[in-house]
Design a protein around this motif. Sequence first.
Motif, PDB file in Angstrom:
ATOM      1  N   TYR A   1       0.825  -1.203   0.000  1.00 15.46           N
ATOM      2  CA  TYR A   1       0.000   0.000   0.000  1.00 15.46           C
ATOM      3  C   TYR A   1       0.868   1.265   0.000  1.00 15.46           C
ATOM      4  N   ILE A   2       1.853   1.306   0.899  1.00 15.55           N
ATOM      5  CA  ILE A   2       2.734   2.478   1.004  1.00 15.55           C
ATOM      6  C   ILE A   2       3.520   2.677  -0.292  1.00 15.55           C
ATOM      7  N   ILE A   3       4.074   1.614  -0.838  1.00 11.53           N
ATOM      8  CA  ILE A   3       4.898   1.734  -2.046  1.00 11.53           C
ATOM      9  C   ILE A   3       4.061   2.141  -3.250  1.00 11.53           C
TER      10      ILE A   3
ATOM     11  N   ASP B   1       6.610   7.060  -8.688  1.00  3.88           N
ATOM     12  CA  ASP B   1       7.624   6.406  -9.507  1.00  3.88           C
ATOM     13  C   ASP B   1       7.342   4.916  -9.713  1.00  3.88           C
ATOM     14  N   VAL B   2       6.354   4.378  -9.008  1.00  5.32           N
ATOM     15  CA  VAL B   2       6.082   2.946  -9.042  1.00  5.32           C
ATOM     16  C   VAL B   2       5.022   2.624 -10.095  1.00  5.32           C
ATOM     17  N   GLN B   3       5.366   1.686 -10.947  1.00 10.91           N
ATOM     18  CA  GLN B   3       4.441   1.200 -11.979  1.00 10.91           C
ATOM     19  C   GLN B   3       3.614   0.030 -11.452  1.00 10.91           C
ATOM     20  N   PHE B   4       4.260  -0.885 -10.732  1.00 11.35           N
ATOM     21  CA  PHE B   4       3.591  -2.059 -10.183  1.00 11.35           C
ATOM     22  C   PHE B   4       4.261  -2.458  -8.879  1.00 11.35           C
ATOM     23  N   CYS B   5       3.447  -2.906  -7.934  1.00 12.52           N
ATOM     24  CA  CYS B   5       3.964  -3.449  -6.687  1.00 12.52           C
ATOM     25  C   CYS B   5       2.962  -4.497  -6.213  1.00 12.52           C
ATOM     26  N   GLY B   6       3.467  -5.671  -5.907  1.00 14.33           N
ATOM     27  CA  GLY B   6       2.604  -6.735  -5.419  1.00 14.33           C
ATOM     28  C   GLY B   6       3.423  -7.745  -4.638  1.00 14.33           C
TER      29      GLY B   6
END
Length: 116
Positions: free
Chosen positions: A37-39, A44-49
Amino acid sequence: MEKKHLLEVVETDNEDETCKTFVLHGEDHTLGNSLRYIIMKNPDVQFCGYSIPHPSENKINFRIQTHGANATDILKKGLTDLYHACDHVLKTFETGINNYKKRRFPPDYEMTSADT
């Protein structure tokens, strides 16, 4: 006895610094979902999982893809931001508890276990 690292970087031949998978040992959904959630709030973040490979394994696989920033730097910033958010929540909670106790119990009142 070899010391087990809490964080690993999954190395692959075809990835650059903007796309990385990290393995966090000893962690579960509590850290995974909060950190994701924070990231994801970072522009700058395209994807985080993240995923948990198997319920019996005590680790998460955490993936970050960016628009050009270094994924490792994004992870460090995310961990720092999450730490500060948790610290703020803890301080706010402790202040609330102390304020409640000051209002509820006068300074000369002797508190018993039934009062808390």
